[in-house]
Design an enzyme around this catalytic site. Structure first.
Site, PDB file in Angstrom:
ATOM      1  N   ARG A 206       1.141  -1.205  -0.073  1.00 11.81           N
ATOM      2  CA  ARG A 206       0.107  -0.075  -0.045  1.00 11.81           C
ATOM      3  C   ARG A 206       0.942   1.385   0.040  1.00 11.81           C
ATOM      4  O   ARG A 206       0.382   2.263  -0.589  1.00 11.81           O
ATOM      5  CB  ARG A 206      -0.972   0.042   1.040  1.00 11.81           C
ATOM      6  CG  ARG A 206      -2.140  -0.708   0.852  1.00 11.81           C
ATOM      7  CD  ARG A 206      -3.223  -0.505   1.790  1.00 11.81           C
ATOM      8  NE  ARG A 206      -3.364  -1.268   3.036  1.00 11.81           N
ATOM      9  CZ  ARG A 206      -4.105  -1.109   3.790  1.00 11.81           C
ATOM     10  NH1 ARG A 206      -5.314  -0.580   3.440  1.00 11.81           N
ATOM     11  NH2 ARG A 206      -4.112  -1.960   5.004  1.00 11.81           N
TER      12      ARG A 206
ATOM     13  N   LYS B 181     -14.074 -13.912   3.580  1.00 12.99           N
ATOM     14  CA  LYS B 181     -13.397 -14.741   2.949  1.00 12.99           C
ATOM     15  C   LYS B 181     -14.237 -15.754   2.054  1.00 12.99           C
ATOM     16  O   LYS B 181     -13.796 -15.969   0.870  1.00 12.99           O
ATOM     17  CB  LYS B 181     -12.764 -15.851   3.710  1.00 12.99           C
ATOM     18  CG  LYS B 181     -11.681 -14.771   4.902  1.00 12.99           C
ATOM     19  CD  LYS B 181     -10.520 -14.243   3.999  1.00 12.99           C
ATOM     20  CE  LYS B 181      -9.337 -15.061   3.279  1.00 12.99           C
ATOM     21  NZ  LYS B 181      -8.557 -14.147   2.387  1.00 12.99           N
TER      22      LYS B 181
ATOM     23  N   THR C  58      -2.680 -12.492  -1.892  1.00 12.56           N
ATOM     24  CA  THR C  58      -2.791 -12.991  -0.306  1.00 12.56           C
ATOM     25  C   THR C  58      -3.293 -11.692   0.327  1.00 12.56           C
ATOM     26  O   THR C  58      -3.703 -11.800   1.456  1.00 12.56           O
ATOM     27  CB  THR C  58      -1.172 -12.993   0.218  1.00 12.56           C
ATOM     28  OG1 THR C  58      -0.856 -11.865   0.726  1.00 12.56           O
ATOM     29  CG2 THR C  58      -0.511 -13.855  -0.614  1.00 12.56           C
ATOM     30  N   ALA C  59      -3.461 -10.479  -0.273  1.00 13.81           N
ATOM     31  CA  ALA C  59      -3.800  -9.209   0.270  1.00 13.81           C
ATOM     32  C   ALA C  59      -5.332  -9.323   0.597  1.00 13.81           C
ATOM     33  O   ALA C  59      -6.189  -9.571  -0.193  1.00 13.81           O
ATOM     34  CB  ALA C  59      -3.486  -8.073  -0.529  1.00 13.81           C
ATOM     35  N   SER C  60      -5.698  -9.198   2.010  1.00 14.11           N
ATOM     36  CA  SER C  60      -7.037  -9.166   2.480  1.00 14.11           C
ATOM     37  C   SER C  60      -6.960  -8.637   4.006  1.00 14.11           C
ATOM     38  O   SER C  60      -6.091  -9.613   4.809  1.00 14.11           O
ATOM     39  CB  SER C  60      -7.730 -10.527   2.398  1.00 14.11           C
ATOM     40  OG  SER C  60      -9.113 -10.442   2.272  1.00 14.11           O
TER      41      SER C  60
ATOM     42  N   PRO D  19      -6.030 -22.041   4.522  1.00 12.36           N
ATOM     43  CA  PRO D  19      -5.446 -22.414   5.724  1.00 12.36           C
ATOM     44  C   PRO D  19      -6.461 -22.083   6.775  1.00 12.36           C
ATOM     45  O   PRO D  19      -7.194 -21.443   6.796  1.00 12.36           O
ATOM     46  CB  PRO D  19      -4.373 -21.385   6.215  1.00 12.36           C
ATOM     47  CG  PRO D  19      -4.232 -20.539   4.582  1.00 12.36           C
ATOM     48  CD  PRO D  19      -5.728 -20.729   4.056  1.00 12.36           C
TER      49      PRO D  19
ATOM     50  N   TYR E 201     -15.510 -11.795   9.146  1.00  9.43           N
ATOM     51  CA  TYR E 201     -14.303 -12.190   8.476  1.00  9.43           C
ATOM     52  C   TYR E 201     -14.471 -13.357   7.764  1.00  9.43           C
ATOM     53  O   TYR E 201     -14.017 -13.507   6.632  1.00  9.43           O
ATOM     54  CB  TYR E 201     -13.260 -12.261   9.493  1.00  9.43           C
ATOM     55  CG  TYR E 201     -12.080 -13.057   8.939  1.00  9.43           C
ATOM     56  CD1 TYR E 201     -11.078 -12.336   8.059  1.00  9.43           C
ATOM     57  CD2 TYR E 201     -11.676 -14.195   9.218  1.00  9.43           C
ATOM     58  CE1 TYR E 201     -10.064 -12.888   7.459  1.00  9.43           C
ATOM     59  CE2 TYR E 201     -10.533 -15.028   8.508  1.00  9.43           C
ATOM     60  CZ  TYR E 201      -9.770 -14.212   7.667  1.00  9.43           C
ATOM     61  OH  TYR E 201      -8.703 -14.730   7.279  1.00  9.43           O
TER      62      TYR E 201
HETATM   63  P1  NAP Z   1      -1.684  -9.752   7.688  1.00  5.17           P
HETATM   64  O1  NAP Z   1      -0.347  -9.677   8.143  1.00  5.17           O
HETATM   65  O2  NAP Z   1      -2.536  -8.593   8.276  1.00  5.17           O
HETATM   66  O3  NAP Z   1      -1.805  -9.586   5.860  1.00  5.17           O
HETATM   67  C1  NAP Z   1      -2.706  -8.786   5.283  1.00  5.17           C
HETATM   68  C2  NAP Z   1      -2.164  -8.000   4.150  1.00  5.17           C
HETATM   69  O4  NAP Z   1      -3.124  -7.483   3.388  1.00  5.17           O
HETATM   70  C3  NAP Z   1      -1.413  -6.844   4.466  1.00  5.17           C
HETATM   71  O5  NAP Z   1      -0.095  -6.883   3.573  1.00  5.17           O
HETATM   72  C4  NAP Z   1      -2.039  -5.774   4.211  1.00  5.17           C
HETATM   73  O6  NAP Z   1      -1.283  -4.544   3.746  1.00  5.17           O
HETATM   74  C5  NAP Z   1      -2.777  -6.180   3.023  1.00  5.17           C
HETATM   75  N1  NAP Z   1      -4.143  -5.099   2.900  1.00  5.17           N
HETATM   76  C6  NAP Z   1      -5.113  -4.999   3.787  1.00  5.17           C
HETATM   77  N2  NAP Z   1      -5.989  -4.183   3.016  1.00  5.17           N
HETATM   78  C7  NAP Z   1      -5.425  -3.779   2.066  1.00  5.17           C
HETATM   79  C8  NAP Z   1      -6.008  -2.771   0.823  1.00  5.17           C
HETATM   80  N3  NAP Z   1      -6.899  -2.186   1.263  1.00  5.17           N
HETATM   81  N4  NAP Z   1      -5.134  -2.685   0.061  1.00  5.17           N
HETATM   82  C9  NAP Z   1      -3.988  -3.395  -0.194  1.00  5.17           C
HETATM   83  N5  NAP Z   1      -3.608  -4.174   0.810  1.00  5.17           N
HETATM   84  C10 NAP Z   1      -4.218  -4.326   1.754  1.00  5.17           C
HETATM   85  O7  NAP Z   1      -2.454 -11.037   7.445  1.00  5.17           O
HETATM   86  P2  NAP Z   1      -2.193 -12.533   7.130  1.00  5.17           P
HETATM   87  O8  NAP Z   1      -2.514 -13.152   8.077  1.00  5.17           O
HETATM   88  O9  NAP Z   1      -0.872 -12.485   6.792  1.00  5.17           O
HETATM   89  O10 NAP Z   1      -3.032 -12.642   6.172  1.00  5.17           O
HETATM   90  C11 NAP Z   1      -2.730 -12.848   4.785  1.00  5.17           C
HETATM   91  C12 NAP Z   1      -3.969 -13.693   4.143  1.00  5.17           C
HETATM   92  O11 NAP Z   1      -4.120 -15.213   4.685  1.00  5.17           O
HETATM   93  C13 NAP Z   1      -5.330 -13.115   4.061  1.00  5.17           C
HETATM   94  O12 NAP Z   1      -6.058 -13.375   2.887  1.00  5.17           O
HETATM   95  C14 NAP Z   1      -6.061 -13.942   5.286  1.00  5.17           C
HETATM   96  O13 NAP Z   1      -7.359 -14.039   4.979  1.00  5.17           O
HETATM   97  C15 NAP Z   1      -5.325 -15.172   4.759  1.00  5.17           C
HETATM   98  N6  NAP Z   1      -5.607 -15.946   6.034  1.00  5.17           N
HETATM   99  C16 NAP Z   1      -4.851 -15.802   7.364  1.00  5.17           C
HETATM  100  C17 NAP Z   1      -4.687 -16.840   8.342  1.00  5.17           C
HETATM  101  C18 NAP Z   1      -4.300 -16.588   9.449  1.00  5.17           C
HETATM  102  O14 NAP Z   1      -4.345 -17.342  10.537  1.00  5.17           O
HETATM  103  N7  NAP Z   1      -3.238 -15.448   9.819  1.00  5.17           N
HETATM  104  C19 NAP Z   1      -5.546 -17.936   8.102  1.00  5.17           C
HETATM  105  C20 NAP Z   1      -6.166 -18.113   6.915  1.00  5.17           C
HETATM  106  C21 NAP Z   1      -6.300 -17.516   5.755  1.00  5.17           C
HETATM  107  P3  NAP Z   1      -0.790  -3.480   4.783  1.00  5.17           P
HETATM  108  O15 NAP Z   1       0.394  -4.046   5.401  1.00  5.17           O
HETATM  109  O16 NAP Z   1      -0.557  -2.025   4.014  1.00  5.17           O
HETATM  110  O17 NAP Z   1      -1.704  -3.309   5.915  1.00  5.17           O
END
Ligand code: NAP
Length: 354
Positions: free
Chosen positions: A41, A172, A89-91, A196, A168
């Site tokens: 971002r 998804k 991955t972004a969300s 995951p 949330y």
């Molecule tokens: P995270 O560290 O918070 O990563 C989220 C990423 O999305 C960050 O890079 C964030 O950018 C970006 N993002 C959020 N809003 C955005 C926007 N409006 N425009 C552009 N980028 C944006 O979380 P994470 O755990 O790694 O999650 C990554 C993915 O894995 C997600 O899709 C999540 O749903 C999925 N997931 C996670 C888990 C878990 O337990 N962690 C489990 C299943 C699935 P900024 O750095 O700029 O905020």
């Protein structure tokens, strides 16, 4: 299954490259010598990108930053140019938000549409790997009981989350559904989804925003000193999730959804896995909080009573066989994920050093 390698000729796009899961994907790509187009971002926020710069400096690969926002149509165009593979991955991953539509559903759904439509408009793209979630399969652990064989599988879709209940999970679900609709309406690229369960394990750096860290922090900072909820959940290591993304991208045979979950477990068991190494220094939860107490306290603690009814003292089971056979995932022990994460959070100052 192993008849593939990481192609290094073309650049690869990773959206949300600053994220927890994305960090490990970027690391493995850089180590393999890939040019990573990192969509972020704010490409001028040196603090947020330092850990990625450090990785690139010590790896054969190269990183190039591109500014993009999920909510800005066309903003992934420059980052995607020349890429055969896109990791989306972004969300936002947050449980407590002010406005679920604005803060979760719109960025997840519109962002997925934005990135995937860009893939169709970029003729080099052949594959999109989507980071979905087990949250697109289920909302509450009790749903495992109605699943065939008592285990969640890739054919199941979440039908119980909504804007009002577990938004949330809803975000998804609608995002992954939209992704399959877009993918099935074209023939240029293939969609492969990674779903995951709760991701644990160390971050490669930066200040993690992922909800994964709040849970472990609460176990270590004394919030749960009287006990942990015995809520059934699946857990997977962040490094295993990242490796699975890489296999999903480069294995020519990869297709469809993949549950990524190493352990059918509970919050209580996660806490107990930290006891042997950290129990003498931290007030870790040792026992389960009674369901009746959680039910009474739920409104005060900010979670719905329905969550207590449908998750506490309920076992969680998912079938991870497809990930093992199709993506070659070799799941790490839960204790390794929780200990490495706890240790790294101490080093990063996210938990007090005792
Ligand atoms: P995270 O560290 O918070 O990563 C989220 C990423 O999305 C960050 O890079 C964030 O950018 C970006 N993002 C959020 N809003 C955005 C926007 N409006 N425009 C552009 N980028 C944006 O979380 P994470 O755990 O790694 O999650 C990554 C993915 O894995 C997600 O899709 C999540 O749903 C999925 N997931 C996670 C888990 C878990 O337990 N962690 C489990 C299943 C699935 P900024 O750095 O700029 O905020």
């Amino acid at each position: 299954m192993n008849d593939w390698s990481i192609a290094t000729k073309d650049p690869v796009l990773v959206t949300g490259a600053t994220g927890y899961v994305a960090g490990w994907i970027v690391k493995y790509l850089l180590e393999a010598g890939v040019t990573v187009h990192a969509a972020v971002r704010d490409a001028h926020n040196k603090d947020k990108l330092r850990h990625l710069d450090d990785l690139a400096a010590s790896s054969p690969g190269t990183i190039k930053y591109f500014e993009a926002d999920l909510l800005k149509p066309g903003s992934y165009g420059a980052a995607m140019q020349g890429c055969r593979i896109v990791f989306h991955t972004a969300s936002p991953f947050k449980i407590t938000v002010e406005d679920p539509q604005r803060d979760l559903v719109t960025p997840a759904l519109e962002g997925t549409r934005n990135v995937l439509k860009q893939a169709s408009a970029t003729e080099t793209v052949e594959r999109v790997v989507l980071t979905s979630s087990c949250a697109a399969i289920y909302t509450d652990a009790i749903e495992c009981q109605n699943a065939p064989g008592g285990r969640l599988t890739e054919v199941i879709w979440n039908t119980t989350a909504s804007l009002e209940y577990q938004p949330y999970s809803y975000s998804k679900t609608v995002a992954e559904k939209a992704a399959w609709d877009i993918a099935e309406a074209q023939h240029q690229w293939r969609l492969v989804a990674i779903n995951p369960s709760l991701v644990l394990g160390p971050a490669i750096g930066g200040k993690p925003t992922s909800e994964s860290f709040s849970l472990i922090r609460q176990m270590g900072d004394g919030t749960m000193r009287f006990g942990a909820p015995n809520a059934g959940i699946g857990v997977v290591d962040v490094r295993d999730v990242a490796r699975a993304h890489i296999a999903a991208a480069f294995n020519p045979d990869a297709q469809g959804r993949h549950i990524l979950s190493g352990h059918n477990t509970s919050f209580l068991e996660i806490a107990q896995s930290l006891q042997p190494r950290f129990g003498d220094r931290y007030k870790l939860p040792k026992r389960a909080l009674p369901k009746r107490l959680l039910w009474l306290l739920a409104p005060l603690a900010g979670f719905p009573r329905a969550y207590v009814e449908r998750n506490i003292d309920v076992e969680w089971h998912a079938d991870n066989t497809k990930s093992i056979h199709a993506l070659g995932v070799n799941y790490r022990p839960l204790q390794q994920s929780s200990e490495d994460m706890f240790e790294q959070m101490i080093e990063a100052g996210l938990l007090p050093d005792r």
